[in-house]
Write a protein that holds these residues in place. Structure first.
Motif, PDB file in Angstrom:
ATOM      1  N   LEU A 222       0.817  -1.208   0.000  1.00 41.60           N
ATOM      2  CA  LEU A 222       0.000   0.000   0.000  1.00 41.60           C
ATOM      3  C   LEU A 222       0.852   1.260   0.000  1.00 41.60           C
ATOM      4  O   LEU A 222       0.548   2.224  -0.708  1.00 41.60           O
ATOM      5  CB  LEU A 222      -0.922   0.001   1.218  1.00 41.60           C
ATOM      6  N   TYR A 223       1.925   1.256   0.774  1.00 36.68           N
ATOM      7  CA  TYR A 223       2.727   2.466   0.966  1.00 36.68           C
ATOM      8  C   TYR A 223       4.041   2.430   0.180  1.00 36.68           C
ATOM      9  O   TYR A 223       4.994   3.131   0.534  1.00 36.68           O
ATOM     10  CB  TYR A 223       3.030   2.652   2.451  1.00 36.68           C
ATOM     11  N   ALA A 224       4.076   1.652  -0.886  1.00 39.44           N
ATOM     12  CA  ALA A 224       5.322   1.465  -1.638  1.00 39.44           C
ATOM     13  C   ALA A 224       5.907   2.775  -2.151  1.00 39.44           C
ATOM     14  O   ALA A 224       7.130   2.914  -2.282  1.00 39.44           O
ATOM     15  CB  ALA A 224       5.086   0.506  -2.805  1.00 39.44           C
ATOM     16  N   ASN A 225       5.071   3.761  -2.437  1.00 40.04           N
ATOM     17  CA  ASN A 225       5.554   5.034  -2.972  1.00 40.04           C
ATOM     18  C   ASN A 225       5.795   6.077  -1.885  1.00 40.04           C
ATOM     19  O   ASN A 225       6.042   7.247  -2.191  1.00 40.04           O
ATOM     20  CB  ASN A 225       4.571   5.586  -4.005  1.00 40.04           C
ATOM     21  N   GLY A 226       5.737   5.655  -0.643  1.00 35.65           N
ATOM     22  CA  GLY A 226       6.026   6.583   0.443  1.00 35.65           C
ATOM     23  C   GLY A 226       7.523   6.744   0.640  1.00 35.65           C
ATOM     24  O   GLY A 226       8.268   5.764   0.691  1.00 35.65           O
ATOM     25  N   GLU A 227       7.976   7.984   0.742  1.00 33.27           N
ATOM     26  CA  GLU A 227       9.398   8.260   0.947  1.00 33.27           C
ATOM     27  C   GLU A 227       9.719   8.500   2.418  1.00 33.27           C
ATOM     28  O   GLU A 227      10.768   8.065   2.907  1.00 33.27           O
ATOM     29  CB  GLU A 227       9.813   9.491   0.152  1.00 33.27           C
ATOM     30  N   ARG A 228       8.840   9.205   3.115  1.00 30.21           N
ATOM     31  CA  ARG A 228       9.035   9.477   4.533  1.00 30.21           C
ATOM     32  C   ARG A 228       7.707   9.334   5.265  1.00 30.21           C
ATOM     33  O   ARG A 228       6.656   9.733   4.754  1.00 30.21           O
ATOM     34  CB  ARG A 228       9.589  10.890   4.754  1.00 30.21           C
ATOM     35  N   PHE A 229       7.786   8.773   6.477  1.00 25.94           N
ATOM     36  CA  PHE A 229       6.612   8.544   7.300  1.00 25.94           C
ATOM     37  C   PHE A 229       6.880   9.200   8.657  1.00 25.94           C
ATOM     38  O   PHE A 229       7.839   8.843   9.344  1.00 25.94           O
ATOM     39  CB  PHE A 229       6.361   7.047   7.470  1.00 25.94           C
ATOM     40  N   VAL A 230       6.056  10.158   9.022  1.00 28.99           N
ATOM     41  CA  VAL A 230       6.289  10.947  10.226  1.00 28.99           C
ATOM     42  C   VAL A 230       5.204  10.637  11.250  1.00 28.99           C
ATOM     43  O   VAL A 230       4.009  10.656  10.920  1.00 28.99           O
ATOM     44  CB  VAL A 230       6.296  12.454   9.907  1.00 28.99           C
TER      45      VAL A 230
END
Length: 345
Positions: A222-230
């Protein structure tokens, strides 16, 4: 490293534990390990649990499950790491010296390992540069061949990752830039946390984010295109269990706080739009916060004593989650998160 780096079957996250002081070591190792960690000047560490069984709070782990707990600790130098690893093993072995039996790993002869014959568990520890890696594994059968094979898979996955990570000195830890990419300042921080905290106020890449997810395979897709998670007041960095120091300690899942926020920076606007469209299944359009574009809210099913409302907003290449026990509060948080993104430079 998460369970899916070891074996695709170990897709479920069962708990995490931060180590910021020697006393924290007793939550993942034998309590006798605390003075060892202190004497060898442990700097910090992190433990993560994985399983092939979907964990449920307050539900016993089925005996047919496979669970792994992997703990990585950093020490000031390779000498202190090697000494700590050997001492950790001796302390754990001495808990039941008449029952434990040494185990030699063919692929990792420098690792210290032991098991109790007839028991479906094995413990192992190895020094690697400035790091000490400890793993505890529980399976459905007392099969030593299968247990040692799984330990070797843990090391095969974990050790190369550590080779890419430059150890930090105690001084460097204190001088780290807390927000080098300017993402932490963009997340809603209603409790005004002043400094980064594991699970509380911190930024992660995808692999780090997955430690906090229950179904890590689904989250990775689902989050494969996420670069940063805050994170802001998002997760509890302690195991949700009644036991300590064993894989089963990480069998009850990952604790999410009653209210908090997560902000995700994706590769581009299209990736953010796709992610925003995929999350929060079947939201009620009438529950979206007024006058906030690209927003939606939904009530999630929960076994807790309060309701669980969550809202999502999108702005350019950012997607934000906020949640609360009241819909109106969640809506207000969503509006505040959107405004913070829109006004950030």
């Amino acid at each position: 490293m998460t369970g899916i780096d070891i074996d695709p079957k170990l897709r479920y996250g069962t708990g995490v534990q931060e180590i910021t002081q020697p006393d924290d070591v007793k939550n993942v190792l034998a309590e006798q390990s605390v003075p060892i960690a202190a004497r060898n000047k442990i700097l910090f560490g992190f433990a993560s649990g994985s399983s092939d069984f979907l964990p449920q709070s307050a539900v016993a782990v089925p005996p047919e499950s496979t669970l792994t707990t992997v703990t990585v600790m950093q020490f000031p130098d390779p000498e202190s790491a090697e000494r700590a690893a050997a001492e950790f093993e001796e302390a754990d072995f001495a808990v039941a010296p008449d029952q434990n039996e040494r185990v030699q790993l063919a692929k990792y002869p420098l690792a210290h390992s032991h098991w109790r014959p007839g028991s479906p568990t094995i413990g192992s520890v190895v020094a690697h540069g400035n790091y000490v890696i400890n793993t505890f594994i529980s399976t459905s059968q007392p099969d030593l061949t299968a247990l040692t094979a799984l330990v070797e898979k843990v090391y095969t996955a974990q050790l190369p990752m550590l080779d890419t990570l430059t150890p930090l000195s105690a001084e460097q830890v204190l001088r780290l830039d807390i927000d080098p990419e300017g993402v932490i300042r963009r997340v809603l921080n209603p409790t005004q946390l002043p400094v980064p905290q594991v699970g509380g106020l911190a930024a992660y890449e995808l692999r780090g984010f997955l430690h906090w997810q229950t179904d890590r395979t689904a989250a990775k897709n689902l989050y494969a295109n996420g670069e940063r998670f805050v994170f802001s007041d998002a997760y509890s960095a302690t195991t949700n269990s009644y036991t300590r120091g064993i894989a089963q300690s990480f069998g009850k899942g990952i604790g999410r706080f009653l209210d908090g926020a997560i902000l995700i920076r994706t590769r581009d606007t299209d990736s953010a739009r796709a992610l925003w469209s995929a999350i929060l299944d079947a939201p009620d359009t009438g529950q979206a916060p007024p006058n906030v574009p690209d927003s939606k809210c939904a009530e999630l099913p929960t076994d807790r004593y309060v309701k669980d409302w969550i809202c999502a907003v999108r702005y350019r290449n950012y997607v934000g989650y906020v949640w609360s026990t009241q819909l109106q509060d969640a809506q207000q948080r969503a509006a505040a998160q959107y405004a913070l993104l829109a006004n950030s430079q």
